[in-house]
Design an enzyme around this catalytic site. Structure first.
Site, PDB file in Angstrom:
ATOM      1  N   HIS A 224       0.940  -1.075   0.006  1.00 19.00           N
ATOM      2  CA  HIS A 224       0.232   0.128   0.108  1.00 19.00           C
ATOM      3  C   HIS A 224       0.789   1.337  -0.119  1.00 19.00           C
ATOM      4  O   HIS A 224       0.420   2.353  -0.518  1.00 19.00           O
ATOM      5  CB  HIS A 224      -1.032   0.091   1.205  1.00 19.00           C
ATOM      6  N   HIS A 359      -6.115  -5.002 -10.922  1.00 16.37           N
ATOM      7  CA  HIS A 359      -4.686  -4.612 -10.684  1.00 16.37           C
ATOM      8  C   HIS A 359      -3.583  -5.123 -11.817  1.00 16.37           C
ATOM      9  O   HIS A 359      -3.001  -4.037 -12.162  1.00 16.37           O
ATOM     10  CB  HIS A 359      -4.266  -5.369  -9.505  1.00 16.37           C
TER      11      HIS A 359
END
Length: 384
Positions: A224, A359
């Site tokens: 992240h 993604h």
């Protein structure tokens, strides 16, 4: 993209197993939203069959998965009592914005519907962040503030700003980044925490008993850090295109988050790849390597190279693609392994099957679009 076409079901899109077969579940809103977004992008690139799949997703989000009584979206076609989550609604709005930009019928109505509960329930003007979840009837707000849902809400806000030519959403994206990065992460040497209560007290033991949770794991999530790094550069470029300037700390923080994320996550247990989580002493907790981490690392490295011209980021970009090519791309069954262990062997401790196209597909597009525009607007309007 071909691999994931088999996820289409009557009510939207459902999860696939490792071999690309439907795993038996009903349509899920998060999968449907991500598939709609991805196939709309593929339609913009002219890939055959993708417009019909994107339209199928828009229809599902407008009908079966939408809550006609209370507004917002059910978690799944067969779950009409589950909580309304900011994470899910951010992806519905992202998909809707992409539908608008790519000219899909129903896109404008879907985006209007998607933004209504965000405006009415999720967005906290006082805090400058998204609230996380409510009961199905919008009661019982959760005592929680999460970095993950807000990170994806920042991405959504930039896309909505482009789709509607609405600077308000870029302002909101900046407020989210200011809270989580400039205020919270900077104060902890750019070790970006994930979990807080509504009074903004950090929940250091959150999910300590569920360290491999797929959305809210215990500890720190280095992947992240890289995802935020990329988004900060997108935000900086969007603000500069809009106003001619952007806060200096956006670039500084993007660099620091990338440095910290790779330092505490990349090959820290002696083998290649980025671990899923580490504890508060930066020791690996879940050693498995999710595919989304590498996809976001690819995007961040490329963005930093474009922004700074530093060849070190080009080297990272090559290293990350090498890892994806050698360990994540499944050349037997198709798609990408969604998770491998430290030795590169496919695993399913955190993620089962191959439900997520979003993604990996966006990682393949990052070098084709400029920083100052959303992926959809860049693909439709051409790069600048």
């Amino acid at each position: 993209m071909d691999f994931s076409k088999r996820a289409r079901v009557e009510d939207g899109f459902a999860a696939l197993d490792d071999k690309g077969q439907l795993s038996g579940g009903s349509a899920q809103t998060i999968i449907t939203a991500r598939m709609t977004h991805a196939y709309a992008l593929a339609f913009a690139r002219g890939l055959p069959g993708c417009r019909a799949l994107a339209l199928h997703g828009v229809t599902a989000l407008m009908n079966t998965l939408h809550d006609p009584e209370h507004g917002g979206w059910f978690p799944a076609a067969d779950d009409r009592a589950g909580r309304k989550q900011a994470y899910v609604h951010a992806f519905v709005a992202l998909a809707a914005s992409t539908a608008v930009v790519t000219g899909l019928p129903g896109g404008a109505i879907l985006l209007e519907r998607a933004l209504a509960p965000i405006e009415q329930h999720f967005w906290s003007e006082e805090e400058g962040v998204m609230r996380d979840s409510f009961a199905a009837d919008w009661t019982d707000e959760e005592d929680y503030r999460g970095a993950n849902s807000n990170m994806h809400s920042l991405e959504m806000a930039l896309a909505v700003a482009d789709a509607l030519d609405a600077p308000l959403w870029r302002s909101r994206a900046l407020r989210i980044a200011t809270r989580f990065v400039e205020q919270l992460a900077r104060a902890q040497d750019y070790r970006l925490a994930e979990h807080f209560d509504r009074q903004w007290r950090q929940l250091t033991d959150y999910h300590k008993d569920l360290p491999a949770d797929d959305l809210r794991p215990y500890g720190l999530t280095p992947g992240h850090f890289l995802e935020w790094s990329f988004l900060l550069l997108k935000l900086e470029a969007a603000l500069e295109a809009q106003d001619g300037s952007a806060p200096d700390w956006l670039l500084e923080s993007a660099v620091k988050l990338f440095e910290t994320g790779t330092r505490i996550g990349w090959s820290v247990d002696g083998t290649p790849g980025m671990v899923y989580t580490v504890d508060w002493q930066d020791r690996p907790v879940v050693h498995n390597r999710p595919h989304w981490v590498m996809a976001e690392a690819i995007k961040a490295a490329h963005a930093l190279f474009v922004r700074t011209g530093d060849r070190a980021y080009a080297d990272w970009y090559g290293d990350f693609w090498d890892y994806a090519d050698l360990h994540l791309i499944d050349r037997v069954n198709g798609g990408w392994h969604h998770e491998v262990d430290g030795s590169g062997t496919p695993s399913s401790r955190v993620y089962q099957g191959k439900a997520d196209l979003y993604h990996a597909y966006q990682a393949t597009l990052t070098a084709a679009v400029p920083l100052n525009r959303s992926v959809a607007t860049a693909l439709v309007g051409g790069s600048t």
